[in-house]
Each structure stands twice: as C-alpha cells, then as structure tokens.
Write a protein that holds these residues in place. Sequence first.
Motif: not given
Length: 335
Positions: A145-157
């Motif tokens: 989740x940390x990785x996903x939160x840092x990789x998103x450009x749209x801030x939408x997962x």
Amino acid sequence: MMSGRNRRTWLKLAAAGAAVAAIGVVPVAHAQAKLKVAAVYTVPVEQQWVSRIHKALNEAKARGEVDYVFSESVSNADYERVLRQYAEQGAVLIVGESFAVESAARKVAKDYPKTAFLMGSSGKPQAPNFSVFDNYIQEPSYLTGMIAGGMTKTNHIGMVGGYAIPEVNRLMHAFMEGARAVNPKVKFTVSFIGSWFDPPKAKEAAFAMIDKGADVLYAERFGVSDAAKERGKLAIGNVINTQPQYPATVVASALWNMEPTIGAALGKVKAGQFKDEDYGKYSLMKYKGAELAPLGTFEGKVPADLMVKVRAREKAILDGKEAVKVVETEPKSTP
C-alpha cells in the motif's frame, strides 16, 4: 505373568498414553517414511490462495516427506463426501479451505478423531484434531500500500476483491492504511465481484475503475492485472507474485508462503502431537510466512525515498517495534 521390569515398562507406556489423551492430541505417531496427505480444494489449484497450499505440499512431496493427493474444484455439496473418502483411504493429514463448508468439515473431523485436519477457516480450532490457519499477510499488504500510494499520479487507487469477508477485508484495510501513510490525498474505489475465481468479471470491474481515474489497481483477484496491462496502468499483486506474467504492470506483491504452516503441521503429525491449534501465526513475516516480493522489473523505477520509508517500516515490523492493525470490517470506497 509379567516380570517386575516388564510391568514397570507397561505402566509407563500406559501413563504416557493417558497423558496424550488428556491433552487432546491425535494419539498416533506416524513413523512411516512418507505421510499420506490429502487436500480438498473448492477452486482450481491455480487460484491464488489455494495455489500456495498446493505449492507447499508439492515441495514436501518432492523432498520425499509425503505422499500427496488432492481434489480441486470440489463443490460445496460434495465437500463432505470427498473429505470422508480421503479419511477412509488412510490420509493422516487432510488440508483444505472450509470457509463456506465449516459445518461439513467439522462434522467429518469429529467422525475421524485420529486423522489430523488443517483447514483454512474463520473459526476456532475444534478438539481434538481440527486445526485452523489463514493468510495473515496484512504486514506486506501494508507495505505494498505504501508503494501504491507513492506511485499513483492521480491519487486514485482501484481495489477489486472476491468477497467482503474478514480474510479479504483485513488485507484491503492494511493496504489502504499503507497508502495513506505516504499519501494522505489518496482515495479508493472498492468493489467485490462475488466470486473467488472469475477473471473476466474482475477485469470488467477494474476497467470501470480505470474509467473513473484510477491509475493503480489492487489485484486481490485474477483478471485485475489484465485490465491494468491493457490500459497501461499499474497493479499491486496479492498472495502470489505475478510480475513474471506482467513485467511492465505489477509493481509489487504481498506474498503468502504456506511452507512454515505446512512444515509445522507435518512435524506435529510425525511426532504424534497434532491437536486443535490455530496456525495463523505462521503466516506472519517473522515466521517467513509472508513477505514483500522483490521489485524485480520495477527496481529503480520506484522512487528511492519511498523505498527508504518502506524498508524502514518493514524492519520495524520484523523487529516487533510496529504492528499492522487488523481491521476486518468491509472496506468502503472513499466518499
């Protein structure tokens, strides 16, 4: 008539047998070279969750430790019959997932008290021979989740799950908390497809999330990474590492390793010490039952400062200084 020495020996053996019975263990030590082990699965063995059990048992078979047979895609209505069949055939350990067939599995275990049952379950162990386990991999789920939160450009997962049950919910909540830890602006769209194995349905759910702006997808089910690949988005894996199949799509995965659980159970069966226990702890990172998959093709593509935070949290978890909260309520989309 027994000699005094033989009588003492017999009394010691009788006392030992009584002690074993008193603590509720399966009272048969299996000294044969290979243990007869059977598994009963309600889904195909390629399904993520079951594949990890299948892998661990196949490794034990390759070591010459067990004779392993299994049945896959067994319907709920047929589950009890198949369990009984393996018990009658002399399996000393039966493994499977009993979430939707708890009453049937527990009923069979009662009827075969000398057979060890190790079942994926949301319930408690049942004396004397029904042990439970689950994939408590919320720790690496938090890290992904940390990785996903840092990789998103749209801030939408986007997050696609099978069913909103505790076993799935706890991983989703951990993932969401990990993402928020590095990106307070992140929002989530959460959906459940009502199936453990329906890749086309999961894929369609993921497409809908991408259409709403999600650029990172949590692939709790098969099919999600296919949607991400087709649309050029990123995905986070669950339970197994699918990066070899999606080298440009799957950034990281929370891995579940069933080897520690299976190893512990086999050891107790061999020693005649198997009893009703909760094996859940063997899925934690400190027992090597869970881990963050190597970044592989994304090595160097994930920001270095983000990975410093991830590794620091990983170390804190392994050192016992931090714990990932277990939340098993149904996760909701961000309003």
